[in-house]
Design a protein around this motif. Structure first.
Motif, PDB file in Angstrom:
ATOM      1  N   LEU A 103      84.893  95.981 -54.645  1.00 48.41           N
ATOM      2  CA  LEU A 103      84.697  94.680 -54.007  1.00 48.41           C
ATOM      3  C   LEU A 103      84.809  93.552 -55.027  1.00 48.41           C
ATOM      4  O   LEU A 103      84.257  93.644 -56.132  1.00 48.41           O
ATOM      5  N   TYR A 104      85.515  92.474 -54.636  1.00 45.96           N
ATOM      6  CA  TYR A 104      85.668  91.293 -55.485  1.00 45.96           C
ATOM      7  C   TYR A 104      85.535  90.038 -54.632  1.00 45.96           C
ATOM      8  O   TYR A 104      85.809  90.039 -53.427  1.00 45.96           O
ATOM      9  N   GLY A 105      85.125  88.972 -55.292  1.00 49.66           N
ATOM     10  CA  GLY A 105      85.061  87.663 -54.648  1.00 49.66           C
ATOM     11  C   GLY A 105      85.226  86.577 -55.681  1.00 49.66           C
ATOM     12  O   GLY A 105      85.030  86.802 -56.885  1.00 49.66           O
ATOM     13  N   SER A 106      85.569  85.390 -55.231  1.00 52.69           N
ATOM     14  CA  SER A 106      85.697  84.277 -56.169  1.00 52.69           C
ATOM     15  C   SER A 106      84.316  83.703 -56.470  1.00 52.69           C
ATOM     16  O   SER A 106      83.421  83.724 -55.613  1.00 52.69           O
ATOM     17  N   PRO A 107      84.089  83.177 -57.676  1.00 45.04           N
ATOM     18  CA  PRO A 107      82.797  82.553 -57.980  1.00 45.04           C
ATOM     19  C   PRO A 107      82.447  81.440 -57.000  1.00 45.04           C
ATOM     20  O   PRO A 107      81.272  81.288 -56.621  1.00 45.04           O
ATOM     21  N   GLU A 108      83.444  80.674 -56.575  1.00 44.66           N
ATOM     22  CA  GLU A 108      83.192  79.578 -55.631  1.00 44.66           C
ATOM     23  C   GLU A 108      82.709  80.120 -54.288  1.00 44.66           C
ATOM     24  O   GLU A 108      81.758  79.584 -53.691  1.00 44.66           O
ATOM     25  N   TYR A 109      83.349  81.193 -53.817  1.00 45.59           N
ATOM     26  CA  TYR A 109      82.919  81.786 -52.552  1.00 45.59           C
ATOM     27  C   TYR A 109      81.486  82.296 -52.670  1.00 45.59           C
ATOM     28  O   TYR A 109      80.645  82.055 -51.789  1.00 45.59           O
ATOM     29  N   LEU A 110      81.189  82.990 -53.746  1.00 44.53           N
ATOM     30  CA  LEU A 110      79.854  83.567 -53.914  1.00 44.53           C
ATOM     31  C   LEU A 110      78.787  82.496 -54.029  1.00 44.53           C
ATOM     32  O   LEU A 110      77.647  82.685 -53.575  1.00 44.53           O
ATOM     33  N   ASP A 111      79.117  81.353 -54.611  1.00 44.52           N
ATOM     34  CA  ASP A 111      78.158  80.249 -54.724  1.00 44.52           C
ATOM     35  C   ASP A 111      77.845  79.643 -53.357  1.00 44.52           C
ATOM     36  O   ASP A 111      76.737  79.129 -53.142  1.00 44.52           O
ATOM     37  N   ARG A 112      78.827  79.696 -52.434  1.00 46.93           N
ATOM     38  CA  ARG A 112      78.669  79.028 -51.142  1.00 46.93           C
ATOM     39  C   ARG A 112      78.094  79.935 -50.057  1.00 46.93           C
ATOM     40  O   ARG A 112      77.860  79.473 -48.941  1.00 46.93           O
ATOM     41  N   HIS A 113      77.890  81.200 -50.358  1.00 50.34           N
ATOM     42  CA  HIS A 113      77.467  82.151 -49.330  1.00 50.34           C
ATOM     43  C   HIS A 113      76.213  82.901 -49.763  1.00 50.34           C
ATOM     44  O   HIS A 113      75.842  82.881 -50.938  1.00 50.34           O
ATOM     45  N   PRO A 114      75.552  83.566 -48.819  1.00 49.07           N
ATOM     46  CA  PRO A 114      74.302  84.264 -49.134  1.00 49.07           C
ATOM     47  C   PRO A 114      74.500  85.306 -50.237  1.00 49.07           C
ATOM     48  O   PRO A 114      75.590  85.886 -50.360  1.00 49.07           O
ATOM     49  N   PRO A 115      73.489  85.532 -51.039  1.00 46.42           N
ATOM     50  CA  PRO A 115      73.603  86.501 -52.134  1.00 46.42           C
ATOM     51  C   PRO A 115      73.845  87.913 -51.614  1.00 46.42           C
ATOM     52  O   PRO A 115      73.446  88.262 -50.503  1.00 46.42           O
ATOM     53  N   ILE A 116      74.485  88.727 -52.440  1.00 50.80           N
ATOM     54  CA  ILE A 116      74.792  90.103 -52.071  1.00 50.80           C
ATOM     55  C   ILE A 116      74.051  91.020 -53.034  1.00 50.80           C
ATOM     56  O   ILE A 116      74.411  91.151 -54.204  1.00 50.80           O
ATOM     57  N   ARG A 117      73.006  91.633 -52.523  1.00 52.60           N
ATOM     58  CA  ARG A 117      72.207  92.547 -53.341  1.00 52.60           C
ATOM     59  C   ARG A 117      72.333  93.987 -52.877  1.00 52.60           C
ATOM     60  O   ARG A 117      72.172  94.917 -53.666  1.00 52.60           O
ATOM     61  N   THR A 118      72.599  94.183 -51.596  1.00 53.93           N
ATOM     62  CA  THR A 118      72.755  95.522 -51.040  1.00 53.93           C
ATOM     63  C   THR A 118      73.978  95.549 -50.134  1.00 53.93           C
ATOM     64  O   THR A 118      74.522  94.501 -49.757  1.00 53.93           O
ATOM     65  N   GLN A 119      74.390  96.741 -49.756  1.00 57.34           N
ATOM     66  CA  GLN A 119      75.553  96.868 -48.869  1.00 57.34           C
ATOM     67  C   GLN A 119      75.300  96.207 -47.526  1.00 57.34           C
ATOM     68  O   GLN A 119      76.223  95.652 -46.914  1.00 57.34           O
ATOM     69  N   ALA A 120      74.062  96.201 -47.071  1.00 58.12           N
ATOM     70  CA  ALA A 120      73.729  95.574 -45.790  1.00 58.12           C
ATOM     71  C   ALA A 120      73.993  94.070 -45.813  1.00 58.12           C
ATOM     72  O   ALA A 120      74.315  93.473 -44.780  1.00 58.12           O
TER      73      ALA A 120
END
Length: 306
Positions: A168-185
């Motif tokens: 899994l990959y994402g852009s830093p900008e996308y990750l900053d704008r969306h809820p944190p991802i700590r688990t698969q759920a």
């Protein structure tokens, strides 16, 4: 049968079997379509049997045509091998090799390797089909190909090129704008970039199904190159093998430890595999796969690679 068929007639038979239409075969052979039709009629007359069923859609092999096909392919392979040996090319590869590879793998991984190969073999030429699908070896679209689904029938040489993982990959900008991802759920609340689902080149590309839920696909394309750019622009998360991810920081790993594992296969028609020019490209890809584990696995997984 009163006379043996000429090899040139069998060449016309092979190209029509592969193309399926008179116009397609004529383009391959660089002759008029009427010439193809005339040669096929002559061959059927000599053999005393019908080799093709004719329809508006094209030409389809009959049972007798299928029976003749492997023999004609064997003759073609012997002819090519003889020409190669008589030309002295056993000492150096010569001629054109058409290589079918997935789009991003071809552009980012294979193409840079070809510089040294072509320097070593000045009489060799490569036609690389970097496709959003896998090359069709049955109709000789390519001389050898890298694919997710190896040929199940026919006379091919096949080897597992490499096992690899989609991470899994994402852009830093996308990750900053969306809820944190700590688990698969947590992934269920996110957007995804993926392949167009009703145009998948292989079922093996439906790896997002392994998320455990139906992902919200916000952007889909036929090829991974467009997916990489879309994810880098923040349209959603994506899954990709390490070789597909640019090292410019536009995409970063997400949820380390989650992945989908697949295998690339390398295949070539058995008669073409014997040719020096095909074998040097085969060996290049084999060496690439065996000696570059970072293309297939992230650093922490390499030591555990099967």
């Amino acid at each position: 049968m009163h006379t043996l068929p000429e090899w040139t007639d069998l060449r016309f038979f092979l190209e029509l079997a592969r193309a399926g239409t008179l116009s397609g075969a004529s383009r391959r052979l660089e002759v008029e379509h009427t010439t193809v039709a005339r040669r096929i009629d002559r061959l059927e007359s000599q053999l005393g049997t019908t080799l093709f069923d004719r329809s508006r859609e094209g030409y389809e092999l009959t049972e007798m045509g299928h029976a003749l096909l492997p023999h004609a392919e064997a003759m073609e392979g012997a002819s090519l091998a003889a020409l190669e040996q008589l030309g002295g090319t056993e000492l150096g590869a010569q001629g054109v090799v058409r290589l079918g590879v997935p789009d991003v793998f071809g552009i980012r991984v294979v193409a840079p390797l070809l510089v040294k190969l072509l320097d070593t073999h000045p009489d060799l030429a490569i036609e690389m089909l970097s496709l959003a699908r896998f090359a069709n070896l049955a109709n000789r679209e390519a001389d050898l190909g890298v694919m997710l689904d190896p040929p199940a029938t026919g006379r091919y040489v096949v080897t597992r090129l490499a096992s690899f993982r989609f991470y899994l990959y994402g852009s830093p900008e996308y990750l900053d704008r969306h809820p944190p991802i700590r688990t698969q759920a947590d992934l269920e609340r996110h957007d995804f970039v993926d392949y167009v689902q009703d145009r998948l080149a292989s079922r093996e590309l439906s790896y997002l199904n392994e998320l455990g839920f139906t992902p919200r696909r916000r952007f889909c394309s036929l090829g991974m190159g467009a997916q990489v750019e879309a994810a880098a622009l923040g349209m959603g998360l994506m899954m990709a093998p390490p070789y597909a991810i640019p090292d410019d920081g536009r995409l970063v790993p997400v949820l380390p430890g989650f992945y989908a594992e697949r295998s690339f296969w390398l295949a070539a028609p058995a008669d073409l595999y014997r040719l020096r020019r095909v074998k040097v490209v085969w060996d290049l890809l084999r060496d690439l796969a065996d000696n570059n584990p970072s293309l297939w696995w992230v650093k922490g997984d390499i030591g555990r690679a099967a």
